[in-house]
Design a protein around this motif. Sequence first.
Motif, mmCIF file in Angstrom:
data_model
loop_
_atom_site.group_PDB
_atom_site.id
_atom_site.type_symbol
_atom_site.label_atom_id
_atom_site.label_comp_id
_atom_site.label_asym_id
_atom_site.label_seq_id
_atom_site.Cartn_x
_atom_site.Cartn_y
_atom_site.Cartn_z
ATOM 1 N N ILE A 5 0.910 -1.142 0.147
ATOM 2 C CA ILE A 5 0.022 -0.048 0.011
ATOM 3 C C ILE A 5 0.739 1.431 -0.059
ATOM 4 C CG2 ILE A 5 -2.063 -1.156 1.115
ATOM 5 C CD1 ILE A 5 -1.189 0.172 3.777
ATOM 6 N N VAL A 6 0.385 2.228 -0.334
ATOM 7 C CA VAL A 6 1.085 3.572 -0.610
ATOM 8 C C VAL A 6 0.759 4.506 0.702
ATOM 9 C CG1 VAL A 6 1.500 5.947 -1.658
ATOM 10 C CG2 VAL A 6 1.453 3.510 -2.851
ATOM 11 N N LEU A 7 1.638 4.855 1.674
ATOM 12 C CA LEU A 7 1.205 5.911 2.525
ATOM 13 C C LEU A 7 1.723 7.155 1.874
ATOM 14 C CD1 LEU A 7 2.789 4.231 5.704
ATOM 15 C CD2 LEU A 7 0.796 3.795 4.954
ATOM 16 N N ALA A 8 0.693 7.977 1.649
ATOM 17 C CA ALA A 8 0.782 9.263 0.774
ATOM 18 C C ALA A 8 1.086 10.558 1.515
ATOM 19 C CB ALA A 8 -0.492 9.528 -0.033
ATOM 20 N N ALA A 9 0.509 10.572 2.725
ATOM 21 C CA ALA A 9 0.700 11.686 3.363
ATOM 22 C C ALA A 9 0.544 11.477 5.267
ATOM 23 C CB ALA A 9 -0.320 13.070 3.170
ATOM 24 N N ALA A 10 0.737 12.369 5.786
ATOM 25 C CA ALA A 10 0.254 12.217 7.286
ATOM 26 C C ALA A 10 0.098 13.498 7.714
ATOM 27 C CB ALA A 10 1.460 11.651 8.168
#
Length: 187
Positions: A125-130
């Motif tokens: 999965i992609v963690l795009a931002a936080a």
Amino acid sequence: MIFYNQNDYAHIPYPSTGYPNENIEDSGCGVCSASMVVENLTGQRFSVEESTAFALAADARDDDGTDMEKLAPALCKRFGLTFEATDDKEKVLAFLNAGNGMVIANPGGDREGHVGLFTTTGHYIVLAAARQRTVMVLDPSLSPTKFEKEGRRGMVFVDGVNIYCDIDTVAEDCLNRSPAFFLFKKA
């Protein structure tokens, strides 16, 4: 944010030695994640079709799916990116909160005492931002009922193709994988 769903690509073959008839829908989460990271970070077009051919040429296809430890260096060389592999969720969180890039996470699925949130067997999965401890996830196998399964219900908030959850939730899902996270940024 550019998003690709592997369920849209059953027509693209993604064979491995042990599974010669598989396609992107079956095993292409790594390929779709790579396309999302490259396009979102560089602005360059890198379609799922191109990413598939690239992964096969980089010998990153194995019987489990995509070997990110082979694919990541090849992607970085071609697109002017750098990456770091880590199991440290706090490093991931600091990286994303600073807006340094995007992360491909490697959830491992179900195990004793744990229902896999993003997969039953293994997934990228992609963690795009936080924002603080909440991460925005782009899940290449997102479906309308994915998070209705017992053990998944109420664990995430879904807004269109964007999924939001706590970094601890993602990290727990990745405990049986190492490296769990691949941090990508522009060189």
